[in-house]
Design a protein around this motif. Sequence first.
Motif, PDB file in Angstrom:
ATOM      1  N   GLY B  62      19.288  30.336  74.198  1.00  0.00           N
ATOM      2  CA  GLY B  62      18.259  31.107  75.361  1.00  0.00           C
ATOM      3  C   GLY B  62      18.341  32.442  75.734  1.00  0.00           C
ATOM      4  N   ALA B  63      19.760  32.771  75.815  1.00  0.00           N
ATOM      5  CA  ALA B  63      20.101  34.273  75.945  1.00  0.00           C
ATOM      6  C   ALA B  63      19.615  35.054  74.752  1.00  0.00           C
ATOM      7  CB  ALA B  63      21.626  34.617  76.265  1.00  0.00           C
ATOM      8  N   LEU B  64      19.762  34.448  73.570  1.00  0.00           N
ATOM      9  CA  LEU B  64      19.514  35.164  72.500  1.00  0.00           C
ATOM     10  C   LEU B  64      17.819  35.274  72.300  1.00  0.00           C
ATOM     11  CD1 LEU B  64      21.636  33.412  69.801  1.00  0.00           C
ATOM     12  CD2 LEU B  64      21.516  35.854  70.223  1.00  0.00           C
ATOM     13  N   LEU B  65      17.359  34.256  72.634  1.00  0.00           N
ATOM     14  CA  LEU B  65      15.733  34.298  72.839  1.00  0.00           C
ATOM     15  C   LEU B  65      15.145  35.375  73.737  1.00  0.00           C
ATOM     16  CD1 LEU B  65      14.923  30.406  72.710  1.00  0.00           C
ATOM     17  CD2 LEU B  65      13.826  31.900  71.139  1.00  0.00           C
ATOM     18  N   CYS B  66      15.780  35.749  74.806  1.00  0.00           N
ATOM     19  CA  CYS B  66      15.545  36.612  75.986  1.00  0.00           C
ATOM     20  C   CYS B  66      15.550  38.160  75.387  1.00  0.00           C
ATOM     21  CB  CYS B  66      16.231  36.506  77.293  1.00  0.00           C
ATOM     22  SG  CYS B  66      15.635  34.729  77.923  1.00  0.00           S
ATOM     23  N   ALA B  67      16.936  37.998  74.562  1.00  0.00           N
ATOM     24  CA  ALA B  67      17.372  39.414  73.999  1.00  0.00           C
ATOM     25  C   ALA B  67      16.370  39.710  73.114  1.00  0.00           C
ATOM     26  CB  ALA B  67      18.769  39.338  73.477  1.00  0.00           C
ATOM     27  N   ALA B  68      15.792  38.693  72.026  1.00  0.00           N
ATOM     28  CA  ALA B  68      15.185  39.026  70.916  1.00  0.00           C
ATOM     29  C   ALA B  68      13.653  39.282  71.408  1.00  0.00           C
ATOM     30  CB  ALA B  68      15.007  37.608  70.290  1.00  0.00           C
ATOM     31  N   ALA B  69      13.328  38.640  72.737  1.00  0.00           N
ATOM     32  CA  ALA B  69      12.024  39.072  73.191  1.00  0.00           C
ATOM     33  C   ALA B  69      12.140  40.523  73.503  1.00  0.00           C
ATOM     34  CB  ALA B  69      11.863  38.034  74.268  1.00  0.00           C
ATOM     35  N   ALA B  70      13.071  40.878  74.325  1.00  0.00           N
ATOM     36  CA  ALA B  70      13.038  42.270  74.682  1.00  0.00           C
ATOM     37  C   ALA B  70      13.426  43.190  73.616  1.00  0.00           C
ATOM     38  CB  ALA B  70      14.288  42.466  75.823  1.00  0.00           C
ATOM     39  N   GLN B  71      13.784  42.979  72.812  1.00  0.00           N
ATOM     40  CA  GLN B  71      13.943  43.849  71.551  1.00  0.00           C
ATOM     41  C   GLN B  71      12.866  43.910  70.517  1.00  0.00           C
ATOM     42  OE1 GLN B  71      16.432  46.118  71.363  1.00  0.00           O
ATOM     43  NE2 GLN B  71      16.965  45.455  73.533  1.00  0.00           N
ATOM     44  N   GLY B  72      11.935  42.785  70.724  1.00  0.00           N
ATOM     45  CA  GLY B  72      10.866  42.549  69.779  1.00  0.00           C
ATOM     46  C   GLY B  72      11.271  42.128  68.296  1.00  0.00           C
ATOM     47  N   VAL B  73      12.456  41.537  68.268  1.00  0.00           N
ATOM     48  CA  VAL B  73      12.846  41.001  66.881  1.00  0.00           C
ATOM     49  C   VAL B  73      12.485  39.481  66.788  1.00  0.00           C
ATOM     50  CG1 VAL B  73      14.465  42.617  66.252  1.00  0.00           C
ATOM     51  CG2 VAL B  73      15.246  40.655  67.414  1.00  0.00           C
ATOM     52  N   HIS B  74      12.283  38.919  65.790  1.00  0.00           N
ATOM     53  CA  HIS B  74      12.085  37.449  65.819  1.00  0.00           C
ATOM     54  C   HIS B  74      13.174  36.520  65.174  1.00  0.00           C
ATOM     55  CE1 HIS B  74      10.049  39.112  62.180  1.00  0.00           C
ATOM     56  NE2 HIS B  74      10.905  38.199  61.339  1.00  0.00           N
ATOM     57  N   LEU B  75      13.378  35.343  65.736  1.00  0.00           N
ATOM     58  CA  LEU B  75      14.299  34.631  65.384  1.00  0.00           C
ATOM     59  C   LEU B  75      14.158  33.326  64.474  1.00  0.00           C
ATOM     60  CD1 LEU B  75      16.247  33.889  68.832  1.00  0.00           C
ATOM     61  CD2 LEU B  75      16.912  35.929  67.055  1.00  0.00           C
ATOM     62  N   THR B  76      14.945  33.200  63.552  1.00  0.00           N
ATOM     63  CA  THR B  76      14.734  31.766  62.755  1.00  0.00           C
ATOM     64  C   THR B  76      16.308  31.082  62.872  1.00  0.00           C
ATOM     65  OG1 THR B  76      13.196  32.798  61.180  1.00  0.00           O
ATOM     66  CG2 THR B  76      14.450  30.812  60.364  1.00  0.00           C
ATOM     67  N   PHE B  77      16.173  29.739  63.195  1.00  0.00           N
ATOM     68  CA  PHE B  77      17.095  28.776  63.524  1.00  0.00           C
ATOM     69  C   PHE B  77      17.483  28.144  61.893  1.00  0.00           C
ATOM     70  CE2 PHE B  77      14.982  28.822  67.238  1.00  0.00           C
ATOM     71  CZ  PHE B  77      16.058  29.716  68.153  1.00  0.00           C
ATOM     72  N   ARG B  78      18.887  28.191  61.568  1.00  0.00           N
ATOM     73  CA  ARG B  78      19.150  27.578  60.310  1.00  0.00           C
ATOM     74  C   ARG B  78      20.347  26.746  60.539  1.00  0.00           C
ATOM     75  NH1 ARG B  78      20.552  29.518  55.102  1.00  0.00           N
ATOM     76  NH2 ARG B  78      18.653  30.902  55.270  1.00  0.00           N
ATOM     77  N   SER B  79      20.165  25.405  60.021  1.00  0.00           N
ATOM     78  CA  SER B  79      21.515  24.478  59.957  1.00  0.00           C
ATOM     79  C   SER B  79      21.693  24.433  58.665  1.00  0.00           C
ATOM     80  CB  SER B  79      20.946  23.252  60.988  1.00  0.00           C
ATOM     81  OG  SER B  79      22.329  22.355  60.925  1.00  0.00           O
ATOM     82  N   GLY B  80      21.479  23.035  57.918  1.00  0.00           N
ATOM     83  CA  GLY B  80      21.838  22.923  56.548  1.00  0.00           C
ATOM     84  C   GLY B  80      21.268  23.681  55.556  1.00  0.00           C
ATOM     85  N   GLY B  81      20.335  24.285  55.796  1.00  0.00           N
ATOM     86  CA  GLY B  81      19.721  25.193  54.779  1.00  0.00           C
ATOM     87  C   GLY B  81      19.357  24.353  53.508  1.00  0.00           C
ATOM     88  N   THR B  82      18.926  23.090  53.770  1.00  0.00           N
ATOM     89  CA  THR B  82      18.437  22.331  52.350  1.00  0.00           C
ATOM     90  C   THR B  82      17.011  22.347  52.264  1.00  0.00           C
ATOM     91  OG1 THR B  82      18.732  20.294  53.656  1.00  0.00           O
ATOM     92  CG2 THR B  82      20.392  21.073  52.386  1.00  0.00           C
ATOM     93  N   SER B  83      16.234  23.020  53.159  1.00  0.00           N
ATOM     94  CA  SER B  83      14.763  23.115  53.063  1.00  0.00           C
ATOM     95  C   SER B  83      14.191  23.646  51.831  1.00  0.00           C
ATOM     96  CB  SER B  83      14.253  23.368  54.266  1.00  0.00           C
ATOM     97  OG  SER B  83      14.482  24.614  54.611  1.00  0.00           O
ATOM     98  N   LEU B  84      13.002  23.257  51.473  1.00  0.00           N
ATOM     99  CA  LEU B  84      12.267  23.688  50.127  1.00  0.00           C
ATOM    100  C   LEU B  84      11.023  24.414  50.374  1.00  0.00           C
ATOM    101  CD1 LEU B  84      13.073  19.852  48.814  1.00  0.00           C
ATOM    102  CD2 LEU B  84      14.067  22.079  47.813  1.00  0.00           C
ATOM    103  N   SER B  85      10.620  24.497  51.402  1.00  0.00           N
ATOM    104  CA  SER B  85       9.306  24.919  51.472  1.00  0.00           C
ATOM    105  C   SER B  85       9.235  26.602  52.172  1.00  0.00           C
ATOM    106  CB  SER B  85       8.282  24.398  52.606  1.00  0.00           C
ATOM    107  OG  SER B  85       8.205  22.985  51.798  1.00  0.00           O
TER     108      SER B  85
END
Lengths: 255, 724
Positions: B62-85
């Motif tokens: 949540g805090a990261l989302l607020c920081a990213a919004a304030a700084q105008g950068v975007h976020l991508t979440f990654r867990s296993g990293g097995t996705s193909l698309s």
Amino acid sequence: MRKSPSETTRQRALPADAPQAVYFPACVQTMFGPATDGTCGVQVGFEQLCERAGITLLVPTGIDALCCGTPWSSKGMADGLATMSHKTLAALRAATGEGELPIICDASSCTEGLRHIIDGDTSARPLTVIDAVEFAATHILPILSGYQKIESLALHPTCSSTRMGINPALDTIADAIAEHVEIPENWGCCAFAGDRGMLHPELTASATRAQAADVVAMGATAHASCNRTCELGMTRATGKPYRHVLEILEEVTRP
Amino acid sequence: MSTTTVSAEAGSTVFGALRAAVADPARVKTRAIDLYANAHDASHFLLIPQAVVVATDAAEVGALLCAAAAQGVHLTFRSGGTSLSGQAITDGVLVDVRRNFKNIEVLDDGLRVRVQPGATVRAVNTRLAKYGRKFGPDPASESAATIGGVVANNSSGMACGTVDNTYQTLESVVVVLPSGTVVDTGAADADDQLLKREPVLYNGLLELAQRTRSNAASVATIRQQFSMKNTMGYGVNSLLDFDRPIDMLAHLIVGSEGTLGFVAETVFRTVPKLPHVTTALLVFPGLEAATAALPALVATGAATLELMDALSLTVGQQMPGAPAIVLDLVVQEHAALLVEYHAESPEKLAQLLETGMQTVNTLGLTLPADFTTDAGIRGQLWYLRKGIIPAVGGTRPQGTNALLEDIVVPVPALARTCMELISLFAKYEYENCMIFGHAKDGNVHFMLTDDFGSPTGLERFSRFTEDLVDLVLGEGGSLKAEHGTGRVMAPYVQRQFGDELYDVMRRIKVLFDPAGLLNPGVLINDDPNAHLKDLKAIPAVAKEVDRCTECGWCEPVCPSRNVTLTPRQRIVSLRAIEQARLDGNLALMAELEKDYEYDAVQTCAADGMCQTACPVTINTGDLMKRLRRDDANPVEKAIWNVAAKNWGTVTRVAGVALNVVRTVPVGVILAPNKLARTVLGTDAVPLYSPELPGGGASRKRAAVTTAPRGRPSITVEESETSHA
């Protein structure tokens, strides 16, 4: 009261019968002794079991100078690996009568290491190496009976036992030792990796954190693995004395 | 490799804001090796993030989302990293939610389970096994795929179909919305809370539901599209299936590919693990015969019907431990179906099999059907099927990339579609395109290998894709059945669903994430050529690892995964170093190499566990050992060679030393020990620690050790070596 290993002499009269297998005790147990004072270590334990089963073993001449080569291989020391492979293969060919007898090794990583140097050896009739755990499950377990199992055992399969496909044999031995055998849910390779856990303690600490918590929560009666340095790694992580599963088997089934 | 980097000054402000958002600033990582090692997922796309943040809990996200919004950068979440698309890569900030989100809580004796996004499907199933239950979705990548991705992609798999997929088995989620609001859709007053705290979103969802329900064409399209496995666009069936906005929200999150919110926790209903199973590989003379048999086999109640074409079987023959039936086959035009029946009792299983065999016997198989309950053979059959994707990728020519398609059509149209696909492969001169997959659901995969980065490769792929889209949509199918829309099919969502439903989807994105903070470019993308951009280059680096497809299956078993790098990260970092060299970016090359020594080489345990998980049997440890060999300094090499010659003395001295050490206080040893490590290097001098035992005894024995009593004969069978 049992003698400590340094007091034990294994000298005995030369038996009439020829040996049935060549025994290659791993060198790590010369560097790192038994887990706690008063325990015998895997070599003496395995020898006792074989004695009870009437199995005659031959330890190669000059064993103290021999090694499976894994320390050199994992450090990328090619010259040293060549030197050691040459020495060990020569000794094993002599001891086995050029491959007549199987070779038994008592540490899973070293069993795998021996197989590697044998793979690289094209000059002779192929040598066969089996891990002591597998050997005991097939040839020793059937003769053991009339003993009291301990209550519970925390078991740590190793990377090598997994890679070599001998975990079923490890489970069989563990089930013969304890009423309840448990492998931690977060089990994984301990990363002690010979001496890497001593070079980079943070690696083993990270690799064992979650499973160590599982092990401590189990509160098992005893703790076992099948490779001396992994036993050290797990002991460090859990504070519990890890010993070779065959050492514990010998103790539990002792007449 | 394309990369967008912020200026140093802007970067430091952004990084400062991110560091302030997490409890430990060290968890915001910006070294080149952190960025390049973490950039890769299993897709054929690549973007390099500006920072990698290891998050610990929902509040921190949540805090990261607020920081990213304030700084105008975007976020991508990654867990296993097995996705193909291409849905788990970014040139913004990559948030690792695997390392610290691993909780699994079994509820109601296994009937339900509460899981965090970093747990693998396999870990969940391990926990559920003793309750006789399992997790519904069953992707082939279950050993490495994590719950975060399962929810984000509406994962399904071999057996679950559309009945037990993520959408169907999800009960509730805890979501962190881009606004920072945390919503637990399972709370008793969740719907009221949503209205109170996110009124725009709440009312927007109601409006969209009304708009969609009142449009007969939309309703018809949704019902038809979601009667199949379908991961194209948002799960707009949620707008028809649920009445309360909170339930719409929970189910829109499924398959939203990280574009609507962060899923911090999910409760699923589980499914029974039917303990009695019989499996057979049915070999047909050709693909047409195999696909034509599907409707009849589906009717027998088969739990799985996995299709493998001739090329899949040929590739399978080269995999370690391939089943005998495949090894013995002289593959020509053959195709096979991996058929499985599941039942709660042996009697039930026998009944199912008996009925099944009545149909099977009419199918004109090349080899007699050989159903088995043997766990070993069944394991081999499934290893074959699950290993096909990466193994086929692993056989590609050097310098080419592998791209996996994932189409679905109504089952009756599958045979025709496969035949058309084969004509397309011929038309565009794509070679070695095997077709395999979940035929029961009309869902098949095929792999294209090419140098997609070259102008001709790109042009060919572009034209092929247009024809593929026409073919699949012409049959009423979907362009992505279970791998997610990602970047590869984002340009075609509008064509598949039509303008009205596409507009509904765009509106959903705006309602949840008005600032476009989360995973931009994924799922909804205005660029008609998005699928042709940011493609991964795979330069050759080392023979041991060049066949790596970056699938990530090695990561969960690697002991250094939480301290430095994983095997995949070791390989991709090496590729990044080589790419930097090819690009003439010597500064980047030097920066990556500086940290590679410790992060990759020194902290690899070389235990070979990665090889046990690798579908193309790469042992990354072998490469690390070779790099050690190349790195080793001559003095150290010579010392170790002398040690090899005098090993008896060395081991004895080491043993004696450990005994001596035990007689003096630990501090006396540690000070010079640490000094030696400082001077000679931590990779050369071991660190003593007090729990180490004393030294051991000599291994030497009299000529023969134990006293013989009779002579049991010892026969030794060569034990199984999985990767000799």
